[in-house]
Scaffold this motif. Structure first.
Motif, short mmCIF file in Angstrom:
data_model
loop_
_atom_site.label_atom_id
_atom_site.label_comp_id
_atom_site.label_asym_id
_atom_site.label_seq_id
_atom_site.Cartn_x
_atom_site.Cartn_y
_atom_site.Cartn_z
N SER A 78 0.83 -1.21 0.00
CA SER A 78 0.00 0.00 0.00
C SER A 78 0.87 1.26 0.00
O SER A 78 0.54 2.25 -0.67
CB SER A 78 -0.94 0.01 1.21
N ALA A 79 1.99 1.23 0.73
CA ALA A 79 2.90 2.38 0.74
C ALA A 79 3.54 2.57 -0.64
O ALA A 79 3.69 3.71 -1.12
CB ALA A 79 3.99 2.17 1.79
N GLU A 80 3.87 1.46 -1.29
CA GLU A 80 4.45 1.54 -2.64
C GLU A 80 3.44 2.10 -3.63
O GLU A 80 3.78 2.95 -4.47
CB GLU A 80 4.90 0.15 -3.09
N VAL A 81 2.19 1.65 -3.51
CA VAL A 81 1.14 2.14 -4.40
C VAL A 81 0.87 3.63 -4.16
O VAL A 81 0.79 4.42 -5.11
CB VAL A 81 -0.17 1.34 -4.21
N ALA A 82 0.76 4.03 -2.89
CA ALA A 82 0.50 5.44 -2.56
C ALA A 82 1.63 6.34 -3.06
O ALA A 82 1.38 7.40 -3.67
CB ALA A 82 0.32 5.61 -1.06
N GLY A 83 2.87 5.92 -2.83
CA GLY A 83 4.02 6.72 -3.29
C GLY A 83 4.08 6.83 -4.80
O GLY A 83 4.35 7.91 -5.35
N SER A 84 3.81 5.71 -5.48
CA SER A 84 3.83 5.72 -6.95
C SER A 84 2.67 6.54 -7.50
O SER A 84 2.82 7.23 -8.52
CB SER A 84 3.75 4.28 -7.47
N ALA A 85 1.51 6.49 -6.81
CA ALA A 85 0.36 7.30 -7.24
C ALA A 85 0.67 8.79 -7.10
O ALA A 85 0.28 9.59 -7.95
CB ALA A 85 -0.87 6.94 -6.41
N TRP A 86 1.38 9.16 -6.02
CA TRP A 86 1.82 10.55 -5.86
C TRP A 86 2.70 10.96 -7.02
O TRP A 86 2.55 12.06 -7.58
CB TRP A 86 2.59 10.71 -4.54
N HIS A 87 3.62 10.10 -7.40
CA HIS A 87 4.54 10.42 -8.51
C HIS A 87 3.77 10.59 -9.82
O HIS A 87 3.98 11.58 -10.55
CB HIS A 87 5.58 9.30 -8.64
N VAL A 88 2.86 9.63 -10.11
CA VAL A 88 2.07 9.72 -11.34
C VAL A 88 1.18 10.96 -11.32
O VAL A 88 1.07 11.68 -12.32
CB VAL A 88 1.20 8.44 -11.51
N GLY A 89 0.57 11.24 -10.15
CA GLY A 89 -0.29 12.41 -10.02
C GLY A 89 0.46 13.72 -10.23
O GLY A 89 -0.04 14.64 -10.88
N LEU A 90 1.67 13.79 -9.68
CA LEU A 90 2.48 15.00 -9.86
C LEU A 90 2.87 15.19 -11.32
O LEU A 90 2.82 16.32 -11.84
CB LEU A 90 3.73 14.92 -8.98
N MET A 91 3.28 14.11 -11.98
CA MET A 91 3.67 14.21 -13.39
C MET A 91 2.50 14.68 -14.25
O MET A 91 2.65 15.57 -15.11
CB MET A 91 4.17 12.85 -13.90
N GLN A 92 1.32 14.09 -14.01
CA GLN A 92 0.14 14.49 -14.77
C GLN A 92 -0.25 15.94 -14.48
O GLN A 92 -0.58 16.70 -15.38
CB GLN A 92 -1.02 13.55 -14.43
N THR A 93 -0.15 16.35 -13.21
CA THR A 93 -0.48 17.72 -12.83
C THR A 93 0.49 18.72 -13.45
O THR A 93 0.06 19.77 -13.96
CB THR A 93 -0.46 17.86 -11.29
N PHE A 94 1.78 18.40 -13.43
CA PHE A 94 2.78 19.31 -14.00
C PHE A 94 2.59 19.47 -15.51
O PHE A 94 2.87 20.55 -16.06
CB PHE A 94 4.19 18.82 -13.69
N VAL A 95 2.13 18.42 -16.19
CA VAL A 95 1.84 18.54 -17.63
C VAL A 95 0.73 19.57 -17.85
O VAL A 95 0.85 20.46 -18.70
CB VAL A 95 1.44 17.17 -18.21
#
Length: 447
Positions: A78-95
């Protein structure tokens, strides 16, 4: 039914959460419509629609994948999923923020309102990310009480800010934008401080999990965008083919259909983490049971409501929208909509179950088929009958197409029948009613 009290409590809180946002949001819109000029209110609606469209990408790209891979797992996963989701969310937001910045500097706008919209869109979208991810994680953890609190904080603050601006005679499009930003910023800051957003989990992110989320998310985004176009297609076609005044006539029954969306959103919010946990256990029978239970319960619950709404359509539209509409096509269009209400939960749960069993491409294809059927049905119906009723009737074929394809697709992976859905749904509703009646009885203590 095991854990009946827990199930009823989850549904009650989830229903309150699903209702909180549209109810408070409608109240805020009403206040703003009465206190802003028509152009300023139109500018705010444009900003709101733009943010909601961008949220459609975020929800598809982050929310559904996070819940699917997070729910029912241990701390490490769950920690790996949450951290990876943060990364994906940030990348999509920055785009999106990057595109907004390019438009801001490249678009020579002479309108201060449009300039404000472009300037603040990126800032607000970035600000809402922690609150959005926190709500996704809370849903995956089935902490619906905290989700409700989060909605109340966000929408409640915005309502109070708008009310204060009105009382101080400072309300304008720009100050409304500032209020939206402030409520979003406070909400996101709150989720970070109390730990609901799990910002620290970013150190556990992995490239492999990020790829899994992104791969799943690309289909989920396709589904979200297709759903958005499906909801909007009737509006665009009516505006193109009819007198603009008829758009309001069709919009009224469409808006009333949101009443049925509230219990559906509540049911989906509760069911998603349960379905995900069953998939992680590899229990296909439990996946089918959960899908049948929620689709069946909602269908059985909505059928009598739809019958009452069908009979009282004229009175409801008269009370809510005035006498000028209860003699229009709006009444019978609403009645036509009631004819396919029973298909909505089945169609919705076929779709989310396809997502959860890792077949998001089939769910996307289902929604695309529905979109094609709806658009084709609208144009063919209008060409043949030159009536708004044709557009409403096309919606019947749209939901039938979605339910039929969803049933066929799911049958390849799960064992169930349509009869199972109705039978289990009826049994579950009876169990819930019996439980509530027993709970309401006064306890008699022996002297």
């Amino acid at each position: 039914m095991p854990n009946l009290s827990k199930l009823v409590n989850k549904h009650t809180i989830s229903l309150a959460t699903s209702a909180a946002m549209p109810v408070i949001g409608m109240l805020v819109l009403s206040l703003m419509a009465h206190n802003l000029s028509a152009p300023e209110f139109g500018n705010y609606i444009f900003l709101l629609v733009t943010i909601l469209l961008a949220d459609t990408f975020r929800n598809g790209f982050v929310q559904t994948p996070l819940i699917k891979f997070y729910a029912g797992t241990g701390f490490k996963t769950s920690a790996e999923v949450a951290g990876s989701a943060w990364h994906v969310g940030l990348m999509q937001t920055f785009v999106f923020v990057g595109i907004d910045a390019i438009v801001y500097f490249a678009y020579p706008s002479k309108s201060p309102d449009i300039e404000t919209t472009i300037q603040w869109f990126g800032i607000i979208y970035l600000t809402t990310l922690p609150g959005a991810i926190a709500s996704y994680i809370l849903q995956a953890e089935e902490k619906f009480g905290r989700m409700l609190l989060l909605q109340v904080i966000n929408q409640g603050l915005f309502f109070l800010f708008i009310l204060a601006l009105i009382l101080l005679h400072k309300i304008s499009f720009q100050t409304a934008v500032y209020a939206y930003f402030a409520s979003s910023a406070v909400t996101s800051l709150f989720t970070i401080v109390v730990g609901w957003a799990k910002v620290k989990s970013m150190r556990f992110r992995s490239k492999e999990m990020g790829s899994k989320l992104a791969h799943f998310g690309k289909f989920s985004v396709g589904t979200s965008i297709s759903s958005y176009l499906l909801r909007s297609s009737d509006t665009f076609i009516i505006k193109l083919m009819f007198n603009p005044a008829l758009l309001a006539v069709y919009y009224i029954p469409q808006r009333l259909m949101e009443i049925f969306e509230i219990p559906m959103r509540a049911g989906v919010a509760v069911a998603l983490p349960e379905l995900s946990a069953a998939v992680h256990k590899g229990d296909e029978r439990d996946v089918a049971r959960i899908m049948k239970r929620y689709a069946g319960m909602l269908t059985v619950m909505l059928i009598p409501i739809a019958i009452v709404a069908f009979l009282l359509a004229k009175i409801v539209i008269d009370i809510l929208f005035g006498k000028q509409y209860h003699e229009s096509e709006a009444v019978n269009i609403f009645r036509l909509f009631m004819c396919y209400v029973m298909l909505m939960p089945i169609d919705r749960f076929f779709g989310i179950t396809l997502d959860i069993i890792n077949k998001p491409q089939l769910n996307m294809l289902k929604v695309i088929i529905m979109l094609v059927v709806n658009v084709a049905g609208d144009f063919i119906g209008i060409w043949l009958f030159h009536s708004l009723y044709a557009v409403a009737i096309a919606s019947l074929f749209t939901f039938f197409a979605g339910a039929i394809f969803g049933y066929w697709a799911l049958k390849q992976y799960l064992k169930f029948t349509i009869r199972d859905i109705f039978t289990l749904g009826f049994q579950e509703i009876k169990s819930v009613i019996r439980h509530l009646l027993e709970k309401s009885k006064p306890e008699h203590k022996e002297a």
